[in-house]
Design an enzyme around this catalytic site. Sequence first.
Site, PDB file in Angstrom:
ATOM      1  N   TYR A  40      16.675  20.199  11.310  1.00  0.00           N
ATOM      2  CA  TYR A  40      17.717  19.845  12.282  1.00  0.00           C
ATOM      3  C   TYR A  40      18.468  21.097  12.724  1.00  0.00           C
ATOM      4  CZ  TYR A  40      22.206  18.036  13.962  1.00  0.00           C
ATOM      5  OH  TYR A  40      23.328  17.801  14.694  1.00  0.00           O
ATOM      6  N   GLU A  62      28.642  10.692  15.768  1.00  0.00           N
ATOM      7  CA  GLU A  62      29.795  11.379  15.187  1.00  0.00           C
ATOM      8  C   GLU A  62      30.810  10.354  14.675  1.00  0.00           C
ATOM      9  OE1 GLU A  62      30.154  14.392  14.407  1.00  0.00           O
ATOM     10  OE2 GLU A  62      28.768  15.517  15.654  1.00  0.00           O
ATOM     11  N   TRP A  70      26.827  14.171   7.055  1.00  0.00           N
ATOM     12  CA  TRP A  70      25.917  14.169   8.190  1.00  0.00           C
ATOM     13  C   TRP A  70      24.495  13.868   7.742  1.00  0.00           C
ATOM     14  CZ3 TRP A  70      25.143  12.814  12.678  1.00  0.00           C
ATOM     15  CH2 TRP A  70      24.007  13.219  13.391  1.00  0.00           C
TER      16      TRP A  70
END
Length: 211
Positions: A40, A62, A70
């Site tokens: 990522y 988010e 995350w």
Amino acid sequence: MTAPASGSGPDTGADPGTVVGGDGLARPAWAAADPMLRDYYDTEWGMPVRDEQGMYERISLEAFQAGLSWATILRKRPAFRAAFEGFDPDRVARYGGDDVERLMGDAGIVRNRAKVLAAITNAQATIGLRDKGGLAEFVWSFRPDTTPRPRTFAEIPAKSPESLALAKALRREGFAFVGPTTMFALMEAVGIIDTHLLGSHRRGSSGVWPV
């Protein structure tokens, strides 16, 4: 898409904030160990997002991340995309009570009712912004004149005057779960600012900011 702090790896480069991997590339510690986070970081985080659907998806994720890591959201992203029909704002904006209950029963996503409702609200607000140039252009209009130049993770701020202004502006347009810290993370993730560490091989890779 906040960059999460993590423990340092075994091989540290000259820059105190980066870890040099087996491929010889320097990354922040959070992206140095887990293959999913490393991929990522290497391919997506900090690259410009300028389309409506992409920006809406990232704002949604988010919001779902709030209070979580995350990595948790990233692992669940395929399920999120399936549950929210690719984060198509026009489709999500039409969701009603049955859809909310469907989403609340989906173990593949984060089953938080307030966040699910925010995703629907934000889809409707995204559509409402089309007569003002669209969501992506709106968010990018808060790009600052300068970007942070951190050498260590600790030097990366959690928010900025621009993220505070963006949060307030989005709330005025009807968005939810768009606080200044969340919006700073969004600005990092979509390339509006560059918070790659100075010693990282990704610094300046977005093309938006010089190295």
